[in-house]
Every structure is written in C-alpha cells, then in structure tokens.
Motif scaffolding. Structure first.
Motif, short mmCIF file in Angstrom:
data_model
loop_
_atom_site.label_atom_id
_atom_site.label_comp_id
_atom_site.label_asym_id
_atom_site.label_seq_id
_atom_site.Cartn_x
_atom_site.Cartn_y
_atom_site.Cartn_z
N THR A 133 54.36 36.32 45.93
CA THR A 133 53.06 36.09 46.57
C THR A 133 52.74 34.61 46.64
O THR A 133 52.30 34.09 47.67
N GLY A 146 54.04 37.81 40.35
CA GLY A 146 53.28 37.08 41.35
C GLY A 146 54.08 35.98 42.03
O GLY A 146 53.54 35.23 42.86
N THR A 185 43.84 44.61 42.29
CA THR A 185 44.95 43.99 41.56
C THR A 185 44.98 42.50 41.81
O THR A 185 45.03 42.03 42.96
N GLY A 214 56.97 41.51 39.79
CA GLY A 214 55.55 41.79 39.70
C GLY A 214 54.73 40.69 39.06
O GLY A 214 53.52 40.83 38.89
N LYS A 235 44.97 35.20 44.71
CA LYS A 235 45.26 36.24 45.69
C LYS A 235 45.14 37.61 45.04
O LYS A 235 45.72 37.85 43.98
N LYS A 236 44.36 38.50 45.68
CA LYS A 236 44.19 39.86 45.20
C LYS A 236 44.67 40.85 46.26
O LYS A 236 44.60 40.58 47.45
N TYR A 237 45.12 42.01 45.78
CA TYR A 237 45.40 43.15 46.65
C TYR A 237 44.55 44.30 46.14
O TYR A 237 44.91 44.94 45.16
N ALA A 273 47.03 39.48 41.94
CA ALA A 273 48.44 39.11 42.01
C ALA A 273 48.68 37.67 41.57
O ALA A 273 49.69 37.36 40.94
N HIS A 281 52.10 38.11 34.97
CA HIS A 281 50.82 38.72 35.34
C HIS A 281 49.96 37.76 36.18
O HIS A 281 48.75 37.67 35.99
N GLY A 282 50.59 37.05 37.11
CA GLY A 282 49.87 36.22 38.05
C GLY A 282 49.43 34.88 37.53
O GLY A 282 48.76 34.12 38.25
#
Length: 303
Positions: free
Chosen positions: A44, A41, A16, A39, A11-13, A18, A204-205
């Motif tokens: 999300t 992830g 970024t 932050g 998943k990206k925003y 995520a 960091h995701g």
C-alpha cells in the motif's frame, strides 16, 4: 538529497488501517528496502508513492515535487515491477519490450535490455513459455525500458529458487551502479540484508525500525554461536574460559558455544587447536534481520 519524501502517510480500507502515519525519506542513489510480513502495509505504501493509490492523508514528494500536483511528469521518471505483474500469454519478449518502449520519449534500446537481462536467446519466446526467473527478468526489463531515475521492485524474488534469487540480486546491484535509486519491497529478510543500504521494517501499518541492516542487527546485542560436533574426549574448559564466550552447551557430540565480539569464531578455532580438540561440521551463526523483527514485534516474520 531526498529523492523520495513521505510525510505522515495514512491509508484505510473500510475500518482496516493499512498505513498508520508513516514518514521516511529515501536518498538518491541508494537501495532502500521496506520489509515486513504479508499484510504489513508495504505494498500500500509503495503504490501510494507510485501514484497507483491515493492516500487518505499525508504528503508524498518525488524529486522535490508534490506527487498529486505533478503526477504525470513524475511518472515519466519512475519504473515499476509490480508484485502481481503479468503479460499476455502469447506476447513475445521482444514485442513486450517494444510495446512498453513506445510509451516513452527516450527509451532504452531493445538490444541493450535483451543483453543486460540475458534474454537474447528468449527474444522470440512467448511469455507463457518462460521460466519463473525469465518472467521476472522480463518484468524488470520493462520497468527499466523508460530509463527511470527510480525503480520500484515489489517482492522481486518471490517464487524463485536460490539460484534465481542470486541472479535477481546481481541485477539490482547493476541497476544501482547505473546511478538509479532502487526501492525494494520484500518479506524476505535475506534480500534486504544482501542488497539494501537502509531497511525500513513495517508491521501492522507502522514503522517499527529504520536503519542500516548491520546497525539493526547490532542493536540487538544478541549472542553469536559457533556450532560443532566432537568426540567423547571433548573438554569444555578451554572454551569456557575465553573472554569472548558467554556460555557453552553440550548435548552428546553436539556443542554450541555462545559469545560476543568480532572474533568469537577465531577464538574457538584457536582454543581447539591449542587443546588438540578436533572440531567437525563447524558452522557459525549470528543474528539476522529475522531476529530483529522477532525482538521488535514478538513474532516470526511468517506469522
């Protein structure tokens, strides 16, 4: 049985990332924890599993069914306590539970939820007048009103005092005892250590570790510490010669004994008794999930 299965979730925003190629499974009846700093992830990933966000790629299966193909039937079997959950200020506790119960074909009885979550005396109170802990209990009750098979709890103990956190821990354990699967998202490592059968650590995701809490801590191989204060007549030699002790530090009256093994504390106490040394303010410290995160990422959880 894998009641939740996530495969290569992304998943990206904007630019970024995520969530970056995340895969894992959750077994039926376990308390599964996803931990990491703000932050990382976590939210999300959770919202993608709940069907609140659509992933850019990857597959999610709940109860063996593809989430995107069976979104509405799956939602009947899950309950959610969101990180930023709120209700109208002037809605009463019993009104909120009745409202949410009307969304389901076979809801849990009002009186049963009020009793279970210690809300009987607050049934006619407005949501705005409840304490932080009471609001959390109401939101969890609403997540359970549909009698779900999976309950998602996002930052369950955020903003609560130590007593309030212990109340939440007890509620989670009771929920699992009813045969529910609990998916817990938090940045409090103590919540995960106290509650979870397995813990997934994100940063960091990405997934940086996934195992039982005790296995993650054991994998560090870190030293345990026995810390105490002594008088001026303290002799360190009886402690240094213990097979479980790796080193000893003394700064004035404060002594830190480092070591390995299951019985370090017992060895220190027995050595003190044998040598006639009186230990004051004795405490024992061992590695935690915080130390695991630091070792894996090179930074503190709160960074």
């Amino acid at each position: 049985m894998a009641i939740i299965k996530v495969e290569q979730l992304c998943k990206k925003y904007g630019s970024t990332v995520a969530v970056d190629n995340v895969s894992f499974e959750v077994s039926q009846g376990e308390i599964f924890g996803m931990v990491g700093p703000n932050g990382a992830g976590k939210t999300t990933v959770t919202e993608c599993i709940e069907g609140l966000r659509k992933p850019d790629s990857g597959k999610i299966r709940l109860f063996g069914s593809d989430l995107q193909e069976h979104k509405y039937s799956v939602r009947e079997r899950i309950g959610m306590q969101l990180q930023e959950g709120e209700l109208q200020d002037r809605i009463k506790v019993k009104e909120a539970i009745k409202l949410f119960a009307s969304f389901y074909e076979h809801p849990v009885r009002l009186e049963e939820l009020l009793d279970e979550f210690d809300l009987v005396g607050s049934r006619n109170n407005y949501f705005v007048n409840l304490s932080g802990g009471q609001k959390k209990r109401v939101l969890i009750a609403l997540a359970l009103v549909g009698n779900p098979d999976i309950i998602f709890l996002d930052e369950l103990t955020s903003g609560l005092d130590p007593q309030g956190r212990r109340v939440m821990w007890d509620l989670v354990k009771k929920t699992r005892q009813k045969g529910k699967t609990v998916f817990l998202t938090t940045h409090y490592m103590e919540d995960a250590e106290r509650l979870c059968d397995r813990v997934l650590i994100m940063d960091h995701g990405r997934i940086v570790a996934l195992d039982r809490p005790e296995n993650l801590v054991r994998s560090l191989g870190s030293e345990k510490k026995a810390i105490f204060t002594v008088d001026n007549a303290f002799q360190p030699e009886p402690f240094k010669t213990l097979s479980s002790v790796t080193r000893l530090e003394q700064i004035g009256e404060r002594v830190i004994v480092y070591g390995q093994g299951e019985d370090l504390l017992g060895d220190v106490v027995r050595a003190a008794e044998k040598s006639g040394c009186r230990l004051r303010d004795l405490r024992f410290e061992q590695p935690t999930l915080e130390d695991v995160f630091l070792a894996l990422t090179g930074r503190e959880m709160h960074d």
